[in-house]
Scaffold this motif. Structure first.
Motif, PDB file in Angstrom:
ATOM      1  N   ARG A   1      -9.720 -11.648  11.363  1.00  0.00           N
ATOM      2  CA  ARG A   1      -9.298 -10.606  10.419  1.00  0.00           C
ATOM      3  C   ARG A   1     -10.514  -9.934   9.798  1.00  0.00           C
ATOM      4  NH1 ARG A   1      -4.067 -10.676  10.217  1.00  0.00           N
ATOM      5  NH2 ARG A   1      -2.901 -12.617  10.597  1.00  0.00           N
ATOM      6  N   ALA A   2     -10.489  -8.604   9.817  1.00  0.00           N
ATOM      7  CA  ALA A   2     -11.594  -7.817   9.269  1.00  0.00           C
ATOM      8  C   ALA A   2     -11.560  -7.864   7.741  1.00  0.00           C
ATOM      9  CB  ALA A   2     -11.487  -6.374   9.750  1.00  0.00           C
ATOM     10  N   PRO A   3     -12.686  -7.598   7.081  1.00  0.00           N
ATOM     11  CA  PRO A   3     -12.677  -7.550   5.615  1.00  0.00           C
ATOM     12  C   PRO A   3     -11.792  -6.407   5.129  1.00  0.00           C
ATOM     13  CG  PRO A   3     -14.744  -6.689   6.472  1.00  0.00           C
ATOM     14  CD  PRO A   3     -14.016  -7.290   7.638  1.00  0.00           C
ATOM     15  N   VAL A   4     -11.175  -6.604   3.971  1.00  0.00           N
ATOM     16  CA  VAL A   4     -10.322  -5.578   3.377  1.00  0.00           C
ATOM     17  C   VAL A   4     -10.911  -5.198   2.022  1.00  0.00           C
ATOM     18  CG1 VAL A   4      -8.020  -4.986   2.564  1.00  0.00           C
ATOM     19  CG2 VAL A   4      -8.292  -6.489   4.555  1.00  0.00           C
ATOM     20  N   TYR A   5     -11.142  -3.905   1.829  1.00  0.00           N
ATOM     21  CA  TYR A   5     -11.700  -3.392   0.582  1.00  0.00           C
ATOM     22  C   TYR A   5     -10.562  -2.789  -0.243  1.00  0.00           C
ATOM     23  CZ  TYR A   5     -16.113  -4.070   2.984  1.00  0.00           C
ATOM     24  OH  TYR A   5     -17.167  -4.631   3.660  1.00  0.00           O
ATOM     25  N   HIS A   6     -10.402  -3.314  -1.449  1.00  0.00           N
ATOM     26  CA  HIS A   6      -9.306  -2.893  -2.318  1.00  0.00           C
ATOM     27  C   HIS A   6      -9.836  -1.900  -3.357  1.00  0.00           C
ATOM     28  CE1 HIS A   6      -6.606  -6.288  -1.019  1.00  0.00           C
ATOM     29  NE2 HIS A   6      -7.791  -6.773  -0.672  1.00  0.00           N
ATOM     30  N   TYR A   7      -9.261  -0.711  -3.351  1.00  0.00           N
ATOM     31  CA  TYR A   7      -9.631   0.330  -4.318  1.00  0.00           C
ATOM     32  C   TYR A   7      -8.425   0.629  -5.204  1.00  0.00           C
ATOM     33  CZ  TYR A   7     -13.544   1.093  -1.127  1.00  0.00           C
ATOM     34  OH  TYR A   7     -14.655   0.927  -0.336  1.00  0.00           O
ATOM     35  N   ARG A   8      -8.703   1.117  -6.394  1.00  0.00           N
ATOM     36  CA  ARG A   8      -7.610   1.456  -7.312  1.00  0.00           C
ATOM     37  C   ARG A   8      -7.829   2.843  -7.903  1.00  0.00           C
ATOM     38  NH1 ARG A   8      -5.995  -3.335 -10.630  1.00  0.00           N
ATOM     39  NH2 ARG A   8      -5.033  -3.746  -8.604  1.00  0.00           N
ATOM     40  N   LEU A   9      -6.759   3.632  -7.876  1.00  0.00           N
ATOM     41  CA  LEU A   9      -6.759   4.952  -8.494  1.00  0.00           C
ATOM     42  C   LEU A   9      -6.193   4.825  -9.902  1.00  0.00           C
ATOM     43  CD1 LEU A   9      -5.192   6.943  -5.516  1.00  0.00           C
ATOM     44  CD2 LEU A   9      -7.622   6.690  -6.019  1.00  0.00           C
ATOM     45  N   ALA A  10      -6.940   5.247 -10.893  1.00  0.00           N
ATOM     46  CA  ALA A  10      -6.445   5.190 -12.269  1.00  0.00           C
ATOM     47  C   ALA A  10      -5.343   6.224 -12.460  1.00  0.00           C
ATOM     48  CB  ALA A  10      -7.587   5.455 -13.252  1.00  0.00           C
ATOM     49  N   GLY A  11      -4.366   5.878 -13.281  1.00  0.00           N
ATOM     50  CA  GLY A  11      -3.299   6.819 -13.598  1.00  0.00           C
ATOM     51  C   GLY A  11      -1.968   6.525 -12.955  1.00  0.00           C
ATOM     52  N   ALA A  12      -1.867   5.429 -12.176  1.00  0.00           N
ATOM     53  CA  ALA A  12      -0.594   5.083 -11.537  1.00  0.00           C
ATOM     54  C   ALA A  12       0.448   4.755 -12.615  1.00  0.00           C
ATOM     55  CB  ALA A  12      -0.795   3.895 -10.603  1.00  0.00           C
ATOM     56  N   PRO A  13       1.742   4.880 -12.275  1.00  0.00           N
ATOM     57  CA  PRO A  13       2.295   5.141 -10.941  1.00  0.00           C
ATOM     58  C   PRO A  13       2.255   6.619 -10.576  1.00  0.00           C
ATOM     59  CG  PRO A  13       4.064   4.879 -12.521  1.00  0.00           C
ATOM     60  CD  PRO A  13       2.798   4.596 -13.277  1.00  0.00           C
ATOM     61  N   PHE A  14       2.273   6.872  -9.260  1.00  0.00           N
ATOM     62  CA  PHE A  14       2.290   8.229  -8.734  1.00  0.00           C
ATOM     63  C   PHE A  14       3.589   8.465  -7.973  1.00  0.00           C
ATOM     64  CE2 PHE A  14      -2.225   6.858  -8.635  1.00  0.00           C
ATOM     65  CZ  PHE A  14      -2.716   7.728  -9.595  1.00  0.00           C
ATOM     66  N   ALA A  15       3.976   9.720  -7.908  1.00  0.00           N
ATOM     67  CA  ALA A  15       5.144  10.064  -7.096  1.00  0.00           C
ATOM     68  C   ALA A  15       4.818   9.897  -5.612  1.00  0.00           C
ATOM     69  CB  ALA A  15       5.592  11.492  -7.390  1.00  0.00           C
ATOM     70  N   ALA A  16       3.566  10.193  -5.239  1.00  0.00           N
ATOM     71  CA  ALA A  16       3.158  10.053  -3.837  1.00  0.00           C
ATOM     72  C   ALA A  16       1.642  10.090  -3.739  1.00  0.00           C
ATOM     73  CB  ALA A  16       3.763  11.167  -2.980  1.00  0.00           C
ATOM     74  N   ILE A  17       1.124   9.468  -2.680  1.00  0.00           N
ATOM     75  CA  ILE A  17      -0.280   9.612  -2.279  1.00  0.00           C
ATOM     76  C   ILE A  17      -0.241  10.259  -0.909  1.00  0.00           C
ATOM     77  CG2 ILE A  17      -2.430   8.426  -1.723  1.00  0.00           C
ATOM     78  CD1 ILE A  17      -1.661   6.240  -3.673  1.00  0.00           C
ATOM     79  N   THR A  18      -0.622  11.525  -0.835  1.00  0.00           N
ATOM     80  CA  THR A  18      -0.409  12.290   0.396  1.00  0.00           C
ATOM     81  C   THR A  18      -1.570  12.203   1.380  1.00  0.00           C
ATOM     82  OG1 THR A  18      -1.261  14.289  -0.675  1.00  0.00           O
ATOM     83  CG2 THR A  18       1.113  13.901  -0.789  1.00  0.00           C
ATOM     84  N   THR A  19      -2.788  12.040   0.887  1.00  0.00           N
ATOM     85  CA  THR A  19      -3.956  11.985   1.771  1.00  0.00           C
ATOM     86  C   THR A  19      -4.988  11.044   1.177  1.00  0.00           C
ATOM     87  OG1 THR A  19      -3.595  14.322   2.304  1.00  0.00           O
ATOM     88  CG2 THR A  19      -5.666  13.345   3.040  1.00  0.00           C
ATOM     89  N   VAL A  20      -5.621  10.244   2.044  1.00  0.00           N
ATOM     90  CA  VAL A  20      -6.720   9.375   1.620  1.00  0.00           C
ATOM     91  C   VAL A  20      -7.987   9.840   2.322  1.00  0.00           C
ATOM     92  CG1 VAL A  20      -7.633   7.024   1.632  1.00  0.00           C
ATOM     93  CG2 VAL A  20      -5.203   7.412   1.186  1.00  0.00           C
ATOM     94  N   TYR A  21      -9.075   9.937   1.558  1.00  0.00           N
ATOM     95  CA  TYR A  21     -10.353  10.394   2.092  1.00  0.00           C
ATOM     96  C   TYR A  21     -11.364   9.255   2.025  1.00  0.00           C
ATOM     97  CZ  TYR A  21      -8.247  14.974   1.218  1.00  0.00           C
ATOM     98  OH  TYR A  21      -7.405  16.054   1.192  1.00  0.00           O
ATOM     99  N   LEU A  22     -12.005   8.978   3.171  1.00  0.00           N
ATOM    100  CA  LEU A  22     -13.110   8.029   3.227  1.00  0.00           C
ATOM    101  C   LEU A  22     -14.378   8.822   3.491  1.00  0.00           C
ATOM    102  CD1 LEU A  22     -11.557   5.153   5.391  1.00  0.00           C
ATOM    103  CD2 LEU A  22     -11.376   5.545   2.928  1.00  0.00           C
ATOM    104  N   ASN A  23     -15.285   8.806   2.518  1.00  0.00           N
ATOM    105  CA  ASN A  23     -16.508   9.621   2.606  1.00  0.00           C
ATOM    106  C   ASN A  23     -16.160  11.083   2.885  1.00  0.00           C
ATOM    107  OD1 ASN A  23     -18.074   7.304   2.187  1.00  0.00           O
ATOM    108  ND2 ASN A  23     -18.131   6.864   4.386  1.00  0.00           N
ATOM    109  N   ASP A  24     -15.139  11.575   2.158  1.00  0.00           N
ATOM    110  CA  ASP A  24     -14.675  12.970   2.220  1.00  0.00           C
ATOM    111  C   ASP A  24     -14.013  13.337   3.541  1.00  0.00           C
ATOM    112  OD1 ASP A  24     -15.409  13.627  -0.371  1.00  0.00           O
ATOM    113  OD2 ASP A  24     -17.452  14.141   0.214  1.00  0.00           O
ATOM    114  N   GLU A  25     -13.666  12.374   4.347  1.00  0.00           N
ATOM    115  CA  GLU A  25     -12.956  12.639   5.601  1.00  0.00           C
ATOM    116  C   GLU A  25     -11.552  12.056   5.506  1.00  0.00           C
ATOM    117  OE1 GLU A  25     -13.232  11.582  10.390  1.00  0.00           O
ATOM    118  OE2 GLU A  25     -14.847  11.004   9.017  1.00  0.00           O
ATOM    119  N   ALA A  26     -10.550  12.874   5.809  1.00  0.00           N
ATOM    120  CA  ALA A  26      -9.167  12.414   5.741  1.00  0.00           C
ATOM    121  C   ALA A  26      -8.921  11.364   6.817  1.00  0.00           C
ATOM    122  CB  ALA A  26      -8.209  13.586   5.913  1.00  0.00           C
TER     123      ALA A  26
END
Length: 521
Positions: free
Chosen positions: A387-412
């Motif tokens: 199993r590969a390492p898993v990096y857990h990130y958190r967006l402040a301000g939850a809950p959200f109605a939706a998360i439509t796009t995730v960007y890693l180093n500004d790439e969707a």
């Protein structure tokens, strides 16, 4: 010379002989009226399980609740303003009666109260709520006490001066000083006659009214100023002193607009103020280290497989090692696959012991330990999962109605990414990165609605001129924005919205008004 109109002369006659008056009122003071489990007399009613909630029992057509006789703690409180929400629209009625002492309350008559309308308050009082129809319930029932400073104690009403820039860019706090007589030490904190005895005076407000008393005794009051109480100062109460005190206040609207929007919780949790669609940055909160499961064996051989190293792969991988020729450890051969044998990465490798481990890939190697019988038999299979390492990130301000796009180093990117709108958690498998996401907080996207929410958040809902806000929104139906404000003054948040839209926002005699710019001027 122009002749005065009849209306002007009539108005002048009304004011002839009128005496100027000043009234100062301190508020709000929360009144405990005794609603709670087992408190008071419940007649086919019951406590709703939360403060201010009262419900009619099922199966009955009417009922009531009568509070115990309560006291205001300070006899200086002379006015009450009730608030409640009749959720059932059953016509619930709220009554109040009172007297100078508790034993006199039972002989007083009840007076019906109306929401948000001021009524007289006595040092001892009793509340009664009646439900005239089935299904009745009220919630949010509360009583706000107000203290009218006796006019005889007003030495000087002071000067009122408040300057606000139209877009709040130059927000400055107006201040006012009200000078009061303190001959009986009624404004000496801790004194026996303290007017606010038993009452907290932090976050209290002062309203100054001006009026004229007509010959018939009628007074029409006009509110001139509302401020937040900051301190009682310049107090003198000694021999040959003038026994006075100064009540210092800060303009209420300015005071509220200087409150922080999106401030963190006391324990440090980030709580940004968000509306609409926004691109939020994730914060790394946890890393799950790579891991390798214990190898599983199938077949008749007795050798035991051991996996060495730390997995460096970016995705979870299922490894299959299959014995191709029988023999002891060091003589038998095997092939290995990462797609369950559909294809083989390498074939014909010697099954090494602890002194000669065999390298696979992504930092892993294997070896066998001999068993008690035949070590390895052709067809034996060994499987394990890396199993590969898993990096857990958190967006402040939850809950959200939706998360439509995730960007890693500004790439969707969505491959290897899991997002949870309810918690704002984003899990990235196999690699760390600068993480951000396009989130939908809610469907509040019109800037007028967002500004209303900002004002409500800092306690200025009652100061809003709703008619002007409704008009501004109707004239700009196509406007849509997304915002995220974190730990900044509300005035700055409003300024940021105004910079990106065509609105004028200003304060007019204690009312916050807005106007849409449509290019006419």
């Amino acid at each position: 010379m122009r002749l005065a109109s009849g209306e002007f002369l009539q108005e002048e006659m009304l004011l002839r002989g009128a005496r100027p008056r000043v009234k100062a009122v301190l508020f709000p003071f929360d009144l405990d009226y005794g609603l709670g489990p087992g408190s008071g007399i419940f007649e086919h009613t019951q406590y709703g399980g939360e403060p201010g909630k009262l419900v009619l029992e099922e199966g009955v057509s009417s009922g009531s609740w009568t509070s115990p006789v309560m006291q205001t703690l300070s006899p200086a409180l002379d006015t009450v303003v009730p608030v409640w929400d009749d959720q059932s629209s059953s016509g619930a009625k709220v009554y109040l009666r009172g007297a100078a002492t508790p034993d006199q309350v039972s002989g007083a008559s009840y007076t019906e109260l109306l929401p948000l309308e001021a009524s007289p308050l006595w040092p001892s009082f009793q509340v009664r709520v009646e439900f005239p129809a089935a299904g009745g319930s009220v919630s949010g029932l509360s009583f706000e006490g107000r203290l009218t400073i006796p006019e005889s104690e007003l030495i000087s009403p002071g000067e009122v001066r408040v300057d606000l820039a139209r877009d709040f860019s130059g927000l400055t706090s107006g201040r006012h000083i009200l000078r009061l007589d303190n001959r009986e030490a009624q404004w000496l904190p801790g004194g026996r006659n303290f007017s606010l005895l038993g009452l907290p005076f932090e976050e209290k407000r002062l309203i100054l009214y001006h009026g004229f008393e007509l010959p018939n005794g009628q007074v029409e009051w006009l509110p001139l100023y509302q401020g937040a109480l900051t301190r009682l100062g310049n107090m003198t109460d000694g021999w040959q002193e003038r026994h006075r005190v100064e009540v210092e206040t800060e303009d209420w609207i300015t005071h509220c607009l200087n409150r922080r929007l999106g401030a963190p919780a006391p324990e440090g949790e980030r709580r940004p103020f968000m509306r609409g669609v926004y691109r939020a940055r994730g914060e790394l909160v946890q890393v799950t280290d790579p891991a390798v499961s214990a190898p599983a064996r199938s077949g008749s051989g007795s050798a035991v497989l051991t996996v060495l190293g730390e997995y460096r792969g970016a995705v979870d991988t299922d490894f299959l090692l299959q014995i191709t020729t029988s023999g002891e450890v060091g003589a038998a051969t095997f092939s290995w696959s990462i797609n369950n044998g559909q294809s083989w990465e390498k074939e014909g490798l010697t099954c090494g012991g602890a002194d000669k481990p065999v390298t696979l890939s992504q930092g892993l190697a294997v070896f066998w330990q001999p068993g008690s019988g035949s070590d390895l038999v052709a067809g034996d299979r060994f499987t394990f999962t890396a199993r590969a390492p898993v990096y857990h990130y958190r967006l402040a301000g939850a809950p959200f109605a939706a998360i439509t796009t995730v960007y890693l180093n500004d790439e969707a990117v969505w491959e290897g990414v899991t997002a949870e709108p309810e918690t704002g958690d984003i899990m990235v498998t196999g690699r760390s990165a600068q993480v951000s996401a396009r989130v939908v907080k809610d469907n509040t996207t019109h800037p007028v609605d967002i500004m209303l929410d900002v004002l409500s958040e800092v306690g200025l809902k009652e100061a809003v001129n709703q008619e002007s806000f409704d008009l501004a929104k109707s004239l700009t139906p196509e406007y849509a924005v997304g915002v995220c404000f974190e730990n900044i003054p509300a005035s700055q948040a409003l300024r940021e919205i105004l910079r990106r839209t065509l609105y004028d926002l200003w304060v007019d005699f204690g009312e916050i008004k807005i106007r849409a710019y449509l290019g006419e001027e």
